[in-house]
Scaffold this motif. Sequence first.
Motif, PDB file in Angstrom:
ATOM      1  N   ALA A  93     -21.154 -31.268 -11.340  1.00  0.00           N
ATOM      2  CA  ALA A  93     -20.514 -31.776 -10.134  1.00  0.00           C
ATOM      3  C   ALA A  93     -19.089 -32.258 -10.388  1.00  0.00           C
ATOM      4  O   ALA A  93     -18.195 -32.044  -9.555  1.00  0.00           O
ATOM      5  CB  ALA A  93     -21.349 -32.910  -9.536  1.00  0.00           C
ATOM      6  N   ASP A  94     -18.836 -32.895 -11.534  1.00  0.00           N
ATOM      7  CA  ASP A  94     -17.493 -33.455 -11.756  1.00  0.00           C
ATOM      8  C   ASP A  94     -16.524 -32.469 -12.416  1.00  0.00           C
ATOM      9  O   ASP A  94     -15.385 -32.829 -12.735  1.00  0.00           O
ATOM     10  CB  ASP A  94     -17.574 -34.744 -12.579  1.00  0.00           C
ATOM     11  N   GLY A  95     -16.973 -31.232 -12.640  1.00  0.00           N
ATOM     12  CA  GLY A  95     -16.077 -30.214 -13.184  1.00  0.00           C
ATOM     13  C   GLY A  95     -16.046 -30.116 -14.690  1.00  0.00           C
ATOM     14  O   GLY A  95     -15.360 -29.242 -15.241  1.00  0.00           O
ATOM     15  N   THR A  96     -16.774 -30.980 -15.383  1.00  0.00           N
ATOM     16  CA  THR A  96     -16.776 -30.923 -16.847  1.00  0.00           C
ATOM     17  C   THR A  96     -17.233 -29.558 -17.352  1.00  0.00           C
ATOM     18  O   THR A  96     -16.647 -28.992 -18.289  1.00  0.00           O
ATOM     19  CB  THR A  96     -17.683 -32.028 -17.418  1.00  0.00           C
ATOM     20  N   CYS A  97     -18.248 -29.021 -16.734  1.00  0.00           N
ATOM     21  CA  CYS A  97     -18.815 -27.746 -17.188  1.00  0.00           C
ATOM     22  C   CYS A  97     -17.951 -26.547 -16.802  1.00  0.00           C
ATOM     23  O   CYS A  97     -18.242 -25.420 -17.240  1.00  0.00           O
ATOM     24  CB  CYS A  97     -20.224 -27.570 -16.641  1.00  0.00           C
ATOM     25  N   ALA A  98     -16.918 -26.763 -16.007  1.00  0.00           N
ATOM     26  CA  ALA A  98     -16.004 -25.669 -15.674  1.00  0.00           C
ATOM     27  C   ALA A  98     -14.912 -25.502 -16.739  1.00  0.00           C
ATOM     28  O   ALA A  98     -14.171 -24.518 -16.719  1.00  0.00           O
ATOM     29  CB  ALA A  98     -15.365 -25.923 -14.306  1.00  0.00           C
ATOM     30  N   ARG A  99     -14.808 -26.443 -17.655  1.00  0.00           N
ATOM     31  CA  ARG A  99     -13.822 -26.332 -18.728  1.00  0.00           C
ATOM     32  C   ARG A  99     -14.295 -25.343 -19.789  1.00  0.00           C
ATOM     33  O   ARG A  99     -15.483 -24.998 -19.847  1.00  0.00           O
ATOM     34  CB  ARG A  99     -13.614 -27.704 -19.375  1.00  0.00           C
ATOM     35  N   PRO A 100     -13.412 -24.898 -20.671  1.00  0.00           N
ATOM     36  CA  PRO A 100     -13.854 -24.075 -21.805  1.00  0.00           C
ATOM     37  C   PRO A 100     -14.855 -24.852 -22.646  1.00  0.00           C
ATOM     38  O   PRO A 100     -14.783 -26.089 -22.744  1.00  0.00           O
ATOM     39  CB  PRO A 100     -12.555 -23.806 -22.572  1.00  0.00           C
TER      40      PRO A 100
END
Length: 802
Positions: free
Chosen positions: A353-360
């Motif tokens: 939800a907070d975008g952490t997993c969208a990073r490399p």
Amino acid sequence: MSWTRRFVLALSVVLAALAAALLTAPGAQAHEERPVTFPDGSGSVPKLRTGEPDLLVCKTDRADFQRRISGFPAPLKARNLALYERCVQNGFRHLQQAVDAVDRPGLTIAILPGLYEEEPSLPPPTGACATLKAPKSALGYQILSYEQQRQCPHNQNLVAILGKKNLQIEGTGASRLDVVIDAKYQKLNALRADGSDGVYFRNFTAQRTTFNSLYVLAADGFVIDDVLTRWNDEYGFLTFASDHGLYKNCESYGNGDSGIYPGSASDINDGRGYDVPRYSIEITGCRSHHNMVGYSGTAGDSVWVHDNEFDHNMGGASMDSAFPGHPGLPQNHAKFERNLIHDNNQNYYRYVADGTCARPPVERGYEQGVVCPQISMPPGTGIITAGGNWNLYEDNWVYGHQRAAFYLSAVPAFIRGESAWGKQTDTSHRNRYAGNHLGVDRAGASRPNRSDVWWDGQGSGNCWQTDTGAASPGALPGCGARRGEVSGNTDRLVGEPVKLAQLLVCADYDVQARRLPAGCDWYGARGLQRVETQLALGSALVLALAGLALWWRRLRHHRLAGAATLVGLAGLALDVAGSTLALTPTAVPALALLLTGVWWTLLGLALRPGRPVFAWTTVTLGALTLLDAFDKAILMVPGIPLSPAWLRLLLGTVWLLWAVVAAGSRRAPEAPAGPGAQAGPGAQAGPGAPAGPEASAGPGAPAEPEAPAGPEASAGPEASAGPGAPAGPGAPAGPGAPAGPGAPAPDPSSGRPTASGRPMTSERPTASGPTPGGGAEATSGGSGPGADSGQADGRTRGKGTA
């Protein structure tokens, strides 16, 4: 059309609607591999060789090596020093170099303490390897053939072990942390053993990949012994399409799917019952923690899982039939016993939800505890079985879960890519949960689960131990003393409608798109945000409005109907309360059904005089609702292919529409009896003669029901002209009846029955003649369907006197 054919047709429509709904859900992502077949089963579990190694791998930094072994026990330190001197002279600096040097079966590679990043394997592919033609998976990687893996072994693998037989790879340190193989998030797999029968891995750590740390594919015989895997996008250990396998004393954490994944284990027991000659893979003495799920196995067939610990994951263990491309579906014959499965309450969806997993991957913080869940699953659950058969769960400790100890649901076959109609209900059968220690730890301390069982209700032969605590449904088939014995067995083709709705909503998860379904409590929805509560509240409001309108317009002077309506409102309120996460596994949902069923039953009885068909439909709906309460709280009704909830839902929809029409329809008007109007049945012709339901047409002369009283208009059979209303000049009153002025009135003392069936007595007032307006004061007689009883308003009727 016979009733059986009608039923089958209705059931087909229901299942087709369910299938269409499921097909609209996004495709789930899982392990995708080239087409493989199971080994022939002629192999065996390899044994550990304890002699001197054939090949050595070490680094040349002597100072670093001495620092790493400085705390070893003296004998082990001396052995490592001797191996190091030998390795410096004629050993290898990278594990892949040693693997490539293996030229015959039965060799052993020893890896000395150190960090192995396999620098020659890390660069991206070049030349022909950069332009390989291969299909892509849903996650974006290429699905390479075995020949392509041999051609370009490091496109996806840090260390590729392809076709090597009876190879043993072991670390020489004091613990598995002394030898570390690190892919640095630049490869799908740290180690891949493909078609390598008899491979044995021991005493090292593999970490930081974009898929698996240790991958064994299509092997007949393997052992994973005292190995640690961690910090991977998907799996720690992945074994696939393999037989004669053994995991022991292993550990895995920090993985976006499962720590341990024996997917598509060899399906050697297909077609057998509970008693089997052997299992294809054994897992024992391992701990898997702080992953999305500790253990998982799509088509995890014939796996014996015992004496392990699965803790502090989102879910303890799961097995399923939910993903295509896995040989051996549907999943069957897993056996779990003597495992510690506890405190699996982590919820890592916040990192999506907070975008952490969208990073490399290298920037996500896996080493600091971040986990990026790859698929949808219910946090706070001990063991999840989504479409499995013939599984045994016995003598496990399952405690401390915020959702459920056991979670069982079915999976239609088209989800795994099989469209044959006969296979659509072939999962969720004969799973046995017996002799487990629920809600207590090994020391006997109380560590309750919020509920012990969540089951969608589908399947046959499933059973649970009789000492389960809170459960949904509250009534469960019980396991007998012997395997295969079930009391209260059911055979349902489809699960409960509300639970299916929840599963459909929750399946709409996508880690790459950062899509977390609203309405699903797996992702944090609470209270009115939950789809179950939304459905309960919406249906309660609609039913309450329809019921109140029906009572007000038709039954407000009926005491029984008023009391029933209050009971129904209480039941609907409890239904909303019972849909909340805290109260679902309690008796509240069944109590809500009980009160709602009583409401519909009493309401139907009150409706009988005026609307008999609608009344009996309402009574039937009430009976189905009471049966549903019994089914959920007392005993699941055997011998029916659908839960009473489905029948209640279908009939309830019809009832709701009917109730709206009944409440909203106009009252039937009272027909005029002046010129041009027909006097209804039993009307008296002539001035001063009573023409309502209590009127008589004269001695021995019943009025013709269809006789016209005027040249144009007619008064329907539900109209009443009221006692004393004139029928108009010239209106025939039937054979033998006097008509026109001066016609004699019936003898009040004769006791002759009136049109309403009551005898006319001398005490009943007769018509007093026309009023100045040309009519007569009268009381309204009986009413037709939908008309209300009561006194007329005293206004004049008709347009003139005779």
